[in-house]
Scaffold this active site. Sequence first.
Site, PDB file in Angstrom:
ATOM      1  N   LYS A   1      44.422  44.057  41.447  1.00 44.43           N
ATOM      2  CA  LYS A   1      44.141  45.041  40.407  1.00 44.43           C
ATOM      3  C   LYS A   1      44.057  46.461  40.945  1.00 44.43           C
ATOM      4  O   LYS A   1      44.212  47.422  40.203  1.00 44.43           O
ATOM      5  CB  LYS A   1      42.889  44.648  39.653  1.00 44.43           C
ATOM      6  CG  LYS A   1      43.114  43.362  38.869  1.00 44.43           C
ATOM      7  CD  LYS A   1      41.961  43.035  37.953  1.00 44.43           C
ATOM      8  CE  LYS A   1      42.289  41.838  37.084  1.00 44.43           C
ATOM      9  NZ  LYS A   1      42.325  40.591  37.873  1.00 44.43           N
TER      10      LYS A   1
HETATM   11  C1  LIG Z   1      42.987  39.516  37.398  1.00 40.49           C
HETATM   12  C2  LIG Z   1      43.404  38.504  38.360  1.00 40.49           C
HETATM   13  C3  LIG Z   1      44.328  37.516  38.002  1.00 40.49           C
HETATM   14  C4  LIG Z   1      44.914  37.403  36.619  1.00 40.49           C
HETATM   15  O1  LIG Z   1      45.719  38.494  36.285  1.00 40.49           O
HETATM   16  P1  LIG Z   1      46.021  38.824  34.747  1.00 40.49           P
HETATM   17  O2  LIG Z   1      46.773  40.088  34.743  1.00 40.49           O
HETATM   18  O3  LIG Z   1      44.673  38.953  34.086  1.00 40.49           O
HETATM   19  O4  LIG Z   1      46.789  37.681  34.200  1.00 40.49           O
HETATM   20  C5  LIG Z   1      44.697  36.615  38.969  1.00 40.49           C
HETATM   21  N1  LIG Z   1      44.184  36.654  40.204  1.00 40.49           N
HETATM   22  C6  LIG Z   1      43.300  37.586  40.588  1.00 40.49           C
HETATM   23  C7  LIG Z   1      42.767  37.576  41.974  1.00 40.49           C
HETATM   24  C8  LIG Z   1      42.878  38.549  39.681  1.00 40.49           C
HETATM   25  O5  LIG Z   1      42.008  39.477  40.054  1.00 40.49           O
END
Ligand SMILES: *Cc1c(COP(=O)(O)O)cnc(C)c1O
Length: 519
Positions: A160
């Site tokens: 993120k």
């Molecule tokens: C947020 C996240 C996901 C999922 O991603 P989305 O965009 O919400 O589908 C998967 N793995 C990790 C480590 C995350 O932080």
Amino acid sequence: MSATGEFVTGAVAGVAAAVAGVMLVQQRSKFVKALGLQQKPVYTSTRGFAGKDGKGLDFETAVLAGLGEDGGLFVPSFFPQVSQDTIDSWYGLSFQALAYEIMSLYIPENQVPADKLRDIIDRSYATFRHEEVTPVVRVGSEGEGPKVLELWHGETWAFKDVALSFLGNMFEHFITRRNSLVTVLGATSGDTGSSAIHGLRGKKGVEVFILFPEGRVSPIQELQMTTVAEENVHCLAVKGTFDDAQAIVKAMFRDPSAREQFNLGAVNSINFCRILAQITYYFYSYLRIVPKGSGKRISFSVPTGNFGDILAGYYAKRMGLPVDRLIVATNDNEIVHQFFSRGEYFKPAEVQQTLAPSMDICVSSNFERFLYHMVDDDAETLAAMMKEFEETGKLKASEDLLRRSQAEMSSASLSRSEIIAVVKDNYEKYQYLLDPHSAIGVGAADKVNVTTSDVVCLACAHWGKFTDAAGQAIGEETFAKIPYPPLLEQLKSLPKRKTVLDATKDAVRNEMSKFVKKE
Ligand SMILES: *Cc1c(COP(=O)(O)O)cnc(C)c1O
Ligand SMILES: *[C@@H]1O[C@H](CO)[C@@H](O)[C@H](O)[C@H]1NC(C)=O
């Protein structure tokens, strides 16, 4: 001035005014016409809201508003097209230079001048520990293992950061330009919050409130939020699930008095700016994996929770990236897997706690954007579907909708023991340690077994954030011998700050009122 100009002048009042009237838009062609010579997309809500004048919102307004007043998500009026020649000309570009090429197709120069955009991109990715920002690793000494796109080299060691470091700087740019104040409110199952906090800490004019489910984020995730010392950062631990936290955030955004009191902005995965930032690494991995001029396509396996990451892959495809399969990889919270396999989308009674907590959600907010595109960008149809879903907790896809969706994406779900097996297997064969989220992507790629193209598996977090799975998979003793990253270790000794609250909108609003004074 372009059609987008009028939104620029209204400053903060403009945001409120632009979201004041809901206008149902039946014909997409209206936007195309409204666009005239304008070359950048405008934004409308998946449920029809298109700004006061019905012409759609410009980029800045959509980014600052986060969510449509009608509860829908902002989608671009069209996808800028990138030809194969253009893609070929991008070989050799740095991640930052590529990000500029892609983002400038969406971001109007009158809102972010070219130099400013380059500067924002450079500053956003300067915090990354790897010079390639998101390197593609061919696992195994001969590259015989999975191809892994490592997205976790940013400040909070999860993917993120790629989007939120960028969004934080965009926010600061827009807010400074408007000489205003904004309150950022977001809900997190762990990674979004820490990432948003790092993206926004100490930013001028921004007060940040992050809700997370008390006791349901990993200790490191919590430390990455609660050890940030900047006073504009507020960690609110609510006694409930991630979905409770997200419901409070959505309710606040829907409440005009709350929006006015706080001048709310969103950073959770519904913000279009995040999706945009994530598109970059789909192109980047294509350029790394597919030889120039080979005409080959590429597939991606994407660990999925809120559906934001895989949606960015779908958007990359819509822009012209030669994508073969997109694989939706889920844990036991497999609502979207159920959709792709049976055409049934339903809200389960409760969220399952799994080894991959950042994917422990039962409603995937960005899935609404995908559904919108699957019904040919028809907001009326989509709004009716979402109404049905909100009222009954389920949605049955027509045969046509299911067929179209399956033509775009495949899916697979991994159980707890399967996740552990993937971590074990990759460590034993290649000495490569996957975190449980990333393992779900790798495992799903095996299950779907794409034979027509190379599959890139998105690695969404570093194993150091989610240590439970690794110990179970490779044995505590072996695991204890692997050095733990010192940067993560250091967090444990820092002072912490958080406020525990009931999972109600009132409790959250009261807490926020203590820090945000009405102008
Ligand atoms: C947020 C996240 C996901 C999922 O991603 P989305 O965009 O919400 O589908 C998967 N793995 C990790 C480590 C995350 O932080
Ligand atoms: C994948 O598909 C190929 C070709 O259809 C087949 O030969 C192979 O056994 C399959 N592999 C797995 C793991 O199912």
